[in-house]
Design a protein around this motif. Structure first.
Motif, mmCIF file in Angstrom:
data_model
loop_
_atom_site.group_PDB
_atom_site.id
_atom_site.type_symbol
_atom_site.label_atom_id
_atom_site.label_comp_id
_atom_site.label_asym_id
_atom_site.label_seq_id
_atom_site.Cartn_x
_atom_site.Cartn_y
_atom_site.Cartn_z
ATOM 1 N N ALA A 44 0.888 -1.182 0.002
ATOM 2 C CA ALA A 44 0.025 0.112 -0.014
ATOM 3 C C ALA A 44 0.951 1.290 0.041
ATOM 4 O O ALA A 44 0.685 2.262 -0.718
ATOM 5 C CB ALA A 44 -0.858 0.037 1.244
ATOM 6 N N HIS A 45 1.894 1.295 0.949
ATOM 7 C CA HIS A 45 2.683 2.451 0.910
ATOM 8 C C HIS A 45 4.007 2.005 0.720
ATOM 9 O O HIS A 45 4.618 2.818 -0.041
ATOM 10 C CB HIS A 45 2.386 3.107 2.383
ATOM 11 C CG HIS A 45 3.216 4.408 2.452
ATOM 12 N ND1 HIS A 45 4.484 4.505 3.001
ATOM 13 C CD2 HIS A 45 2.689 5.723 2.149
ATOM 14 C CE1 HIS A 45 4.754 5.899 2.916
ATOM 15 N NE2 HIS A 45 3.799 6.728 2.539
ATOM 16 N N PHE A 46 4.598 1.392 1.486
ATOM 17 C CA PHE A 46 6.249 1.315 1.245
ATOM 18 C C PHE A 46 6.432 0.025 0.086
ATOM 19 O O PHE A 46 6.054 -0.939 0.358
ATOM 20 C CB PHE A 46 6.782 0.687 2.769
ATOM 21 C CG PHE A 46 6.755 1.705 3.652
ATOM 22 C CD1 PHE A 46 7.626 2.594 3.617
ATOM 23 C CD2 PHE A 46 5.922 1.463 4.943
ATOM 24 C CE1 PHE A 46 7.608 3.388 4.745
ATOM 25 C CE2 PHE A 46 5.749 2.394 5.925
ATOM 26 C CZ PHE A 46 6.701 3.226 5.821
ATOM 27 N N PRO A 47 7.084 0.640 -0.776
ATOM 28 C CA PRO A 47 7.523 -0.663 -1.854
ATOM 29 C C PRO A 47 8.120 -1.724 -1.541
ATOM 30 O O PRO A 47 9.386 -1.332 -1.106
ATOM 31 C CB PRO A 47 7.978 0.402 -3.158
ATOM 32 C CG PRO A 47 8.454 1.437 -2.510
ATOM 33 C CD PRO A 47 7.533 1.623 -1.238
ATOM 34 N N ILE A 48 7.898 -2.926 -1.716
ATOM 35 C CA ILE A 48 8.532 -4.195 -1.242
ATOM 36 C C ILE A 48 9.762 -4.324 -2.488
ATOM 37 O O ILE A 48 9.403 -4.363 -3.764
ATOM 38 C CB ILE A 48 7.830 -5.303 -1.370
ATOM 39 C CG1 ILE A 48 6.854 -4.965 -0.245
ATOM 40 C CG2 ILE A 48 8.648 -6.563 -0.938
ATOM 41 C CD1 ILE A 48 5.520 -6.176 -0.261
ATOM 42 N N ASN A 49 11.033 -4.239 -2.013
ATOM 43 C CA ASN A 49 12.111 -4.579 -2.851
ATOM 44 C C ASN A 49 12.438 -6.027 -2.853
ATOM 45 O O ASN A 49 12.730 -6.411 -1.614
ATOM 46 C CB ASN A 49 13.172 -3.627 -2.626
ATOM 47 C CG ASN A 49 12.912 -2.350 -2.714
ATOM 48 O OD1 ASN A 49 12.105 -1.823 -3.432
ATOM 49 N ND2 ASN A 49 13.683 -1.197 -1.989
ATOM 50 N N VAL A 50 12.673 -6.527 -4.009
ATOM 51 C CA VAL A 50 13.284 -8.058 -3.973
ATOM 52 C C VAL A 50 14.489 -8.168 -4.727
ATOM 53 O O VAL A 50 14.649 -7.378 -5.780
ATOM 54 C CB VAL A 50 12.248 -8.999 -4.520
ATOM 55 C CG1 VAL A 50 11.022 -9.191 -3.429
ATOM 56 C CG2 VAL A 50 11.735 -8.694 -5.866
#
Length: 183
Positions: free
Chosen positions: A89-95
């Protein structure tokens, strides 16, 4: 219960250890914990599974064994592929996926500094999806159980703790189950 073996697949059984060989590889599975008879008859074209003097629970195992062998036959011919989407929703998940494609690092999940490292199970590889679909991961392999377990490990590593799960829907979820070989 009997079922046919498809073309291009070789099935053998010895002492309730089933080996399935196809164009994509070989799979072995041990069924010694079940008291069932597994026979390959008619020159390897038919698999026959029997259970003698079985109660209700043991007779249900016959269908489970046949489904497992059918999944093995499908895996060595067309393989399995799970598509997962990153939802935030707010914090983009980085992989980050290393070059060997055998593990994944998940960063910035709900803004946390913790780095989650998940190793793929043997025989599974992970890669980022096509550029047309944003935030997609693809897990590939020939063993259905290992591919689905690898997807489950990734999903469980991003579980929301101590928050309302109806509101905090961030995570990595399976969006599609398909085969590696497209028809």
């Amino acid at each position: 219960m009997k079922f046919d073996v498809p073309e291009g697949v070789e099935v053998s059984s010895k002492s309730r250890v089933v080996t399935v060989t196809g164009s994509l590889g070989t799979l072995h599975r041990n069924f010694k914990h079940l008291s069932v008879d597994i026979q390959v008859i008619e020159d390897g074209r038919v698999v026959k599974i029997d259970c003698w003097f079985a109660d209700r629970k043991l007779s249900a195992c016959v269908r489970s064994v046949s489904a497992a062998i059918k999944n093995m036959m499908k895996g060595v011919t067309v393989g399995f592929e799970y598509h997962m989407r990153l939802v935030y929703a707010h914090f983009p998940i980085n992989v980050h996926i290393p070059s060997d494609k055998l593990s994944i690092e998940v960063r910035n999940y709900i803004g946390q500094k913790e780095i989650r490292r998940i190793k793929m199970l043997p025989g599974c590889t992970i890669e980022k999806g096509e550029s047309s679909v944003k935030d997609e991961l693809i897990i590939k392999g020939i063993d259905l159980e290992l591919v689905s377990l690898s997807a489950a490990l990734i999903q469980q590593s991003c579980a929301v703790k101590n928050k309302d799960i109806r509101k905090f829907l961030d995570g990595i979820y399976v969006s599609e189950r398909t085969t590696m070989v497209k028809e």
